[in-house]
Design a protein around this motif. Structure first.
Motif, PDB file in Angstrom:
ATOM      1  N   ASP A 169      79.910  37.758  -9.610  1.00 48.44           N
ATOM      2  CA  ASP A 169      80.569  38.804  -8.738  1.00 48.44           C
ATOM      3  C   ASP A 169      81.033  37.961  -7.443  1.00 48.44           C
ATOM      4  N   ILE A 170      82.341  38.278  -6.944  1.00 51.98           N
ATOM      5  CA  ILE A 170      82.855  37.398  -5.889  1.00 51.98           C
ATOM      6  C   ILE A 170      83.184  38.443  -4.691  1.00 51.98           C
ATOM      7  N   SER A 171      82.526  39.629  -4.760  1.00 50.28           N
ATOM      8  CA  SER A 171      82.909  40.547  -3.706  1.00 50.28           C
ATOM      9  C   SER A 171      82.310  40.185  -2.249  1.00 50.28           C
ATOM     10  N   MET A 172      81.182  39.219  -2.497  1.00 49.07           N
ATOM     11  CA  MET A 172      80.689  38.885  -0.987  1.00 49.07           C
ATOM     12  C   MET A 172      81.946  37.981  -0.261  1.00 49.07           C
ATOM     13  N   ILE A 173      82.496  37.209  -0.996  1.00 52.81           N
ATOM     14  CA  ILE A 173      83.273  36.312  -0.072  1.00 52.81           C
ATOM     15  C   ILE A 173      84.484  37.269   0.371  1.00 52.81           C
ATOM     16  N   LEU A 174      85.119  38.145  -0.415  1.00 49.57           N
ATOM     17  CA  LEU A 174      86.006  39.083   0.061  1.00 49.57           C
ATOM     18  C   LEU A 174      85.871  40.127   1.129  1.00 49.57           C
ATOM     19  N   SER A 175      84.600  40.565   1.222  1.00 48.01           N
ATOM     20  CA  SER A 175      84.000  41.599   2.361  1.00 48.01           C
ATOM     21  C   SER A 175      83.967  40.605   3.409  1.00 48.01           C
ATOM     22  N   GLU A 176      83.360  39.295   3.360  1.00 47.93           N
ATOM     23  CA  GLU A 176      83.340  38.509   4.624  1.00 47.93           C
ATOM     24  C   GLU A 176      84.646  38.339   4.973  1.00 47.93           C
ATOM     25  N   ALA A 177      85.810  37.917   4.326  1.00 46.14           N
ATOM     26  CA  ALA A 177      87.126  38.013   4.760  1.00 46.14           C
ATOM     27  C   ALA A 177      87.681  38.848   5.356  1.00 46.14           C
ATOM     28  N   ILE A 178      87.255  40.053   4.902  1.00 45.43           N
ATOM     29  CA  ILE A 178      87.834  41.448   5.631  1.00 45.43           C
ATOM     30  C   ILE A 178      87.145  41.634   6.662  1.00 45.43           C
ATOM     31  N   ARG A 179      85.836  41.305   6.936  1.00 47.11           N
ATOM     32  CA  ARG A 179      84.977  41.282   8.129  1.00 47.11           C
ATOM     33  C   ARG A 179      85.642  40.649   9.460  1.00 47.11           C
ATOM     34  N   ARG A 180      85.893  39.277   8.969  1.00 53.40           N
ATOM     35  CA  ARG A 180      86.432  38.188   9.820  1.00 53.40           C
ATOM     36  C   ARG A 180      87.722  38.599  10.284  1.00 53.40           C
ATOM     37  N   ILE A 181      88.604  39.137   9.337  1.00 51.89           N
ATOM     38  CA  ILE A 181      90.010  39.445   9.901  1.00 51.89           C
ATOM     39  C   ILE A 181      89.999  40.366  10.682  1.00 51.89           C
ATOM     40  N   HIS A 182      89.395  41.416  10.477  1.00 49.69           N
ATOM     41  CA  HIS A 182      89.134  42.966  11.326  1.00 49.69           C
ATOM     42  C   HIS A 182      88.633  42.596  12.616  1.00 49.69           C
ATOM     43  N   ASN A 183      87.753  41.472  12.817  1.00 52.59           N
ATOM     44  CA  ASN A 183      87.230  41.186  14.067  1.00 52.59           C
ATOM     45  C   ASN A 183      87.895  40.184  14.727  1.00 52.59           C
ATOM     46  N   GLY A 184      88.840  39.614  14.136  1.00 54.79           N
ATOM     47  CA  GLY A 184      89.875  38.503  14.629  1.00 54.79           C
ATOM     48  C   GLY A 184      89.072  37.314  14.873  1.00 54.79           C
ATOM     49  N   GLU A 185      88.080  37.031  13.793  1.00 59.40           N
ATOM     50  CA  GLU A 185      87.260  35.761  13.753  1.00 59.40           C
ATOM     51  C   GLU A 185      87.928  34.724  12.938  1.00 59.40           C
ATOM     52  N   SER A 186      87.782  33.547  13.158  1.00 54.83           N
ATOM     53  CA  SER A 186      88.148  32.420  12.304  1.00 54.83           C
ATOM     54  C   SER A 186      87.898  32.192  10.754  1.00 54.83           C
ATOM     55  N   MET A 187      88.856  32.169  10.148  1.00 58.04           N
ATOM     56  CA  MET A 187      88.565  32.034   8.790  1.00 58.04           C
ATOM     57  C   MET A 187      88.222  30.621   7.924  1.00 58.04           C
ATOM     58  N   SER A 188      87.983  29.781   9.059  1.00 53.21           N
ATOM     59  CA  SER A 188      87.769  28.356   8.476  1.00 53.21           C
ATOM     60  C   SER A 188      86.561  28.037   7.822  1.00 53.21           C
ATOM     61  N   TYR A 189      85.491  29.219   8.181  1.00 52.82           N
ATOM     62  CA  TYR A 189      84.168  28.959   7.604  1.00 52.82           C
ATOM     63  C   TYR A 189      84.339  29.214   5.842  1.00 52.82           C
ATOM     64  N   LEU A 190      85.213  30.171   5.583  1.00 53.01           N
ATOM     65  CA  LEU A 190      85.279  30.467   4.014  1.00 53.01           C
ATOM     66  C   LEU A 190      85.979  29.094   3.345  1.00 53.01           C
ATOM     67  N   PHE A 191      86.670  28.211   4.002  1.00 59.47           N
ATOM     68  CA  PHE A 191      87.348  27.107   3.585  1.00 59.47           C
ATOM     69  C   PHE A 191      86.553  25.772   3.750  1.00 59.47           C
ATOM     70  N   HIS A 192      85.160  25.915   4.395  1.00 60.54           N
ATOM     71  CA  HIS A 192      84.613  24.785   4.525  1.00 60.54           C
ATOM     72  C   HIS A 192      84.257  23.789   3.260  1.00 60.54           C
ATOM     73  N   ASN A 193      84.718  22.445   3.730  1.00 62.52           N
ATOM     74  CA  ASN A 193      84.630  21.359   2.345  1.00 62.52           C
ATOM     75  C   ASN A 193      85.652  21.598   1.555  1.00 62.52           C
ATOM     76  N   ILE A 194      86.826  22.425   1.747  1.00 64.26           N
ATOM     77  CA  ILE A 194      87.461  22.677   0.668  1.00 64.26           C
ATOM     78  C   ILE A 194      88.924  21.901   0.818  1.00 64.26           C
ATOM     79  N   SER A 195      89.337  20.899  -0.169  1.00 58.30           N
ATOM     80  CA  SER A 195      90.687  20.088   0.048  1.00 58.30           C
ATOM     81  C   SER A 195      91.670  20.606  -0.611  1.00 58.30           C
ATOM     82  N   VAL A 196      92.757  20.077  -0.361  1.00 60.93           N
ATOM     83  CA  VAL A 196      93.974  20.605  -0.776  1.00 60.93           C
ATOM     84  C   VAL A 196      94.047  20.507  -2.260  1.00 60.93           C
ATOM     85  N   ASP A 197      93.345  19.836  -2.896  1.00 58.05           N
ATOM     86  CA  ASP A 197      93.398  19.868  -4.293  1.00 58.05           C
ATOM     87  C   ASP A 197      92.466  20.533  -4.914  1.00 58.05           C
ATOM     88  N   ASP A 198      91.597  21.360  -4.173  1.00 50.15           N
ATOM     89  CA  ASP A 198      90.683  22.109  -4.860  1.00 50.15           C
ATOM     90  C   ASP A 198      91.586  23.538  -5.461  1.00 50.15           C
TER      91      ASP A 198
END
Length: 409
Positions: A380-409
């Motif tokens: 189940d990956i609904s957790m990260i999708l719901s967190e992305a929706i919450r952050r976009i709705h509140n105008g928060e940064s999305m960088s936390y969801l891409f923590h330690n993710i490189s271009v090759d990932d």
């Protein structure tokens, strides 16, 4: 002048964190493996309390565009984690197969999120989303964000023979319909983001799949990450480095869909009347390619082989890779992929193959395939999708969801 109550965020603050972090399967939904812990926490302050909702200009409305009941599962999971109800909308097919959408609540001045999972009828899926997005646009929604975990036609993102780049066409249609933001997951090629003229957040499912390996595969330390073709070696390398495991690459497998022989450059148009070419103008021709015998670069003897990829649809290549690994001494074979399309007779082929388990996420509904093949498991990956929706709705940064993710990932 006081703001209207319809323009305030109606997400409840108390108990929201408990709804986000609980791992039990929501009542009435099919079983799927749910991460035991929330997303890894950062050392900085970017991981805010999900219950601390910032003031926004509009309310939050979540629609699911799929008319098929089984395809609404992901939307129900996301809405329950956010503590809201799904928006009221009717999406159905007329007798002449035309798609009709009727929004049954006000969306004026609100942030609308349209969740769409790709069903078996891909073209109907696209039309449902386009019409619903356009209906929200004409109803004066403040913003319209598409949540499309699997981007359809993503394999047609390159020129093949004398065809077309269909992914570019789909992206243009979505933007024209009124989409202002897109949330997707593990695009087949990251360059697809450039087809859009709106922001695109390409989330990753690898944290959930890595967590599944660590928690659900016994003795995973004795495993080796396998790329079934050289083109997927970067993904395998990313998994191997995070799990501190070795890597193996299967070389020599047929790759007709990705070879240069199908892009048209090998067959220039014939010209009936041509003049003689001056010797100094002759263009050297490349030596034709020959597929080498299938070999495994890396040691898999007495190890657990974990094949990783982004899409598993036609399973012929996975079954062939499993047979090769079995011959080289691997005693267990797992397949990890983000999108489990599993079309045609894929469940039967998996059941009859040397593959022990196929693990996919719920970006695409595959309940029928799971009934046909018990080897198929769901994360189940609904957790990260719901967190992305919450952050976009509140105008928060999305960088936390891409923590330690490189271009090759």
């Amino acid at each position: 002048m006081p703001r209207s109550s319809t323009r305030r965020s109606h997400l409840p603050t108390p108990g929201w964190r408990d709804a986000l972090e609980r791992s039990r399967t929501p009542e009435g939904l099919s079983a799927a493996w749910v991460p035991r812990d929330p997303l890894p926490k950062c050392g900085d302050n970017s991981a805010r309390d999900p219950g601390d909702m910032n003031h926004t200009k509009g309310g939050l409305v979540i629609f699911t565009a799929n008319s098929h009941p089984s395809s609404r599962e992901l939307g129900k999971r996301i809405a329950e984690r956010l503590g809201v109800e799904l928006g009221k909308v009717q999406v159905y097919q007329e007798a002449n197969r035309e798609t009709r959408v009727q929004i049954q609540e006000s969306v004026r001045g609100k942030d609308v999120f349209v969740i769409q999972t790709v069903s078996k009828d891909v073209n109907t899926t696209i039309m449902e989303m386009l019409i619903l997005v356009y209906a929200c646009r004409t109803s004066c929604a403040r913003s319209i964000t598409g949540v499309l975990p699997y981007f359809p036609y993503s394999k047609q993102c390159k020129m093949r023979k004398r065809g077309s780049i269909v992914s570019k066409l789909i992206a243009s249609m979505m933007c024209k319909a009124g989409l202002t933001h897109l949330i997707t997951m593990d695009l087949h090629q990251k360059e697809i983001q450039g087809f859009f003229n709106i922001p695109v957040d390409n989330l990753r499912a690898s944290p959930f799949l890595l967590q599944y390996i660590q928690q659900e595969i016994p003795d995973y330390r004795n495993a080796v990450i396998v790329a079934k073709s050289p083109s997927s070696a970067k993904r395998a390398q990313s998994y191997a480095e995070r799990l501190r495991l070795g890597i193996a690459v299967i070389h020599g497998e047929a790759q007709d869909a990705e070879s240069d022989m199908v892009d048209g450059r090998h067959s220039p148009p014939t010209v009936k009347t041509t003049g003689a070419i001056h010797p100094s103008m002759e263009i050297p021709l490349l030596i034709p390619k020959e597929k080498p015998p299938i070999t495994v670069v890396g040691d898999v003897g007495g190890r657990i082989a974990i094949i990783v990829d982004d899409i598993i649809d036609d399973v012929d290549s996975f079954v062939a890779a499993a047979e090769t690994l079995k011959e080289r001494g691997a005693y267990k074979i797992f397949v990890m992929a983000t999108h489990g399309i599993l079309s045609s007779d894929a469940p039967r082929f998996i059941e009859e193959s040397a593959i022990n388990e196929v693990v996919v996420t719920n970006t695409i509904p595959h309940e029928l395939q799971k009934l046909q093949c018990p080897k198929i498991k769901t994360v189940d990956i609904s957790m990260i999708l719901s967190e992305a929706i919450r952050r976009i709705h509140n105008g928060e940064s999305m960088s936390y969801l891409f923590h330690n993710i490189s271009v090759d990932d």
